[in-house]
Design a protein around this motif. Structure first.
Motif, PDB file in Angstrom:
ATOM      1  N   GLN A  41       0.860  -1.183   0.000  1.00  0.00           N
ATOM      2  CA  GLN A  41       0.000   0.000   0.000  1.00  0.00           C
ATOM      3  C   GLN A  41       0.901   1.239   0.000  1.00  0.00           C
ATOM      4  O   GLN A  41       1.955   1.244   0.648  1.00  0.00           O
TER       5      GLN A  41
ATOM      6  N   LYS B  92       0.680  -5.126   3.107  1.00  0.00           N
ATOM      7  CA  LYS B  92      -0.749  -4.970   3.461  1.00  0.00           C
ATOM      8  C   LYS B  92      -0.954  -5.060   4.963  1.00  0.00           C
ATOM      9  O   LYS B  92      -1.711  -4.265   5.543  1.00  0.00           O
ATOM     10  N   THR B  93      -0.257  -6.014   5.609  1.00  0.00           N
ATOM     11  CA  THR B  93      -0.424  -6.207   7.059  1.00  0.00           C
ATOM     12  C   THR B  93       0.001  -4.964   7.813  1.00  0.00           C
ATOM     13  O   THR B  93      -0.702  -4.487   8.714  1.00  0.00           O
TER      14      THR B  93
ATOM     15  N   GLU C 165      -2.432  -2.084   7.309  1.00  0.00           N
ATOM     16  CA  GLU C 165      -3.645  -2.196   8.142  1.00  0.00           C
ATOM     17  C   GLU C 165      -3.342  -1.777   9.569  1.00  0.00           C
ATOM     18  O   GLU C 165      -4.122  -1.061  10.203  1.00  0.00           O
ATOM     19  N   GLN C 166      -2.170  -2.236  10.058  1.00  0.00           N
ATOM     20  CA  GLN C 166      -1.754  -1.850  11.418  1.00  0.00           C
ATOM     21  C   GLN C 166      -1.667  -0.342  11.556  1.00  0.00           C
ATOM     22  O   GLN C 166      -2.186   0.237  12.504  1.00  0.00           O
TER      23      GLN C 166
ATOM     24  N   LYS D 275      -4.942   1.341  11.722  1.00  0.00           N
ATOM     25  CA  LYS D 275      -5.665   1.072  12.968  1.00  0.00           C
ATOM     26  C   LYS D 275      -5.069   1.796  14.160  1.00  0.00           C
ATOM     27  O   LYS D 275      -5.774   2.189  15.080  1.00  0.00           O
TER      28      LYS D 275
END
Ligand code: ADP
Ligand code: MG
Length: 303
Positions: A160, A253-254, A257-258, A261
């Motif tokens: 991303q 991606k992981t 997302e972290q 968040k």
């Protein structure tokens, strides 16, 4: 064979320099990134960046001299930040037209020293010569922990794309003189989210993202609706204006997302603006209307 830099283009000329540049075993990364990376002892690597400002191109003589001095250092700090590093020491060379007021020159250095103190940079040398136009060149060293080094070449398909703040209209608004190099943001990203690639925006979002794509051999899609705009800036400005000096980075991606968040991100202005895709797909924008529009590089050209 092109005979002038205008015909050849700045970037093809740099390609030539890169192919022919002298290197030693100490060079980890030479020409082609925001700063050069040189071996050092211990867990750190040495960084070295340089940038030159020329009167009537990078600043106007009616700009505040303090702001000119600040910019001359700050754009180098931005390049060090883009490698995941922090700045250390600068040398400053100036070419000065005959008759330039000493007060004006002193004020340039006042602005530079103020910025240096803000970012814990030492001003340790330079050169003073006569020139036809006022020219200021700053070279800046920095350090980066080996594990935090981020180049332009690590972006992976599926990553991303993030930007550290809003874009566009930097020249019109005067932000090209007063921007804040994103050292703290870069450190925060490196320590917690391991970006795969990073660059600072000096030539425009599209032009600088294209450097990541070229070096990483990937393509990208930008999401029109996600690109954060500065006050009064247009989408075209956000895509193509130079000198925003925000950072663009790519995260798995992981990690992305972290980051989205994490409560911590509230201190910052990070925005997820796109995704890395296969090289063959080039660079496109997914528009609000649901189309794909090809984006062509037309960032600031010196020649
Ligand atoms: P940036 O916008 O991050 O300052 P540039 O687009 O100015 O980067 O330069 C791209 C790369 O080419 C950098 O690694 C820079 O050091 C290198 N480069 C530019 N001009 C020269 C030059 N005259 N000699 C050697 N390297 C150069
Ligand atoms: Mg740069």
């Amino acid at each position: 064979m092109p005979t002038s830099l205008k015909q050849m283009g700045e970037f093809d000329f740099i390609k030539h320099l890169r192919k022919n540049a002298a290197v030693t075993n100490d060079v980890v990364l030479g020409i082609g990134d925001d700063a050069a990376v040189i071996k050092s002892s211990g867990n750190d690597l040495e960084l070295l960046a340089t940038d030159m400002l020329v009167a009537n191109i990078h600043f106007n003589k009616k700009d505040l001299p303090q702001a000119i001095g600040r910019k001359a250092l700050a754009c180098n700090i931005s390049d060090i930040a883009a490698m995941g590093g922090w700045p250390k020491a600068a040398v400053v060379s100036i070419g000065v037209p005959a008759g330039t007021a000493v007060k004006f020159l002193k004020a340039i250095f006042d602005g530079m020293n103020k910025c240096a103190k803000e970012y814990k940079v030492a001003l340790v040398g330079g050169d003073t010569v006569r020139a036809k136009e006022l020219v200021i060149n700053v070279a800046l060293t920095g350090r980066v922990a080996k594990r935090n080094l981020i180049s332009r070449s690590g972006a992976e398909v599926g990553d991303q794309i993030f930007v550290t703040g809003p874009l566009g209209g930097s020249l019109k608004s005067g932000r090209h003189l007063s921007f804040k190099p994103r050292v703290i943001e870069a450190q925060f990203l490196c320590r917690n989210y391991k970006p795969h690639a990073m660059i600072d925006i000096s030539d425009g979002l599209v032009a600088d993202l294209q450097h990541i794509l070229d070096e990483s051999r990937v393509g990208a899609v930008l999401y029109e609706e996600k690109i954060p705009l500065n006050h009064k800036a247009t989408l075209q400005g956000a895509l193509y204006d130079g000198e925003d000096f925000e950072l663009i980075c790519t995260l798995s991606k992981t990690k992305a997302e972290q980051l989205l968040k994490d409560a911590d991100k509230k201190k910052y202005d990070f925005a997820c603006i796109g995704e890395i895709v296969a090289e063959g797909k080039g660079l496109h924008m997914a528009t609000r209307k649901g189309n794909r529009q090809k984006l062509n590089v037309k960032g600031y050209r010196h020649f």
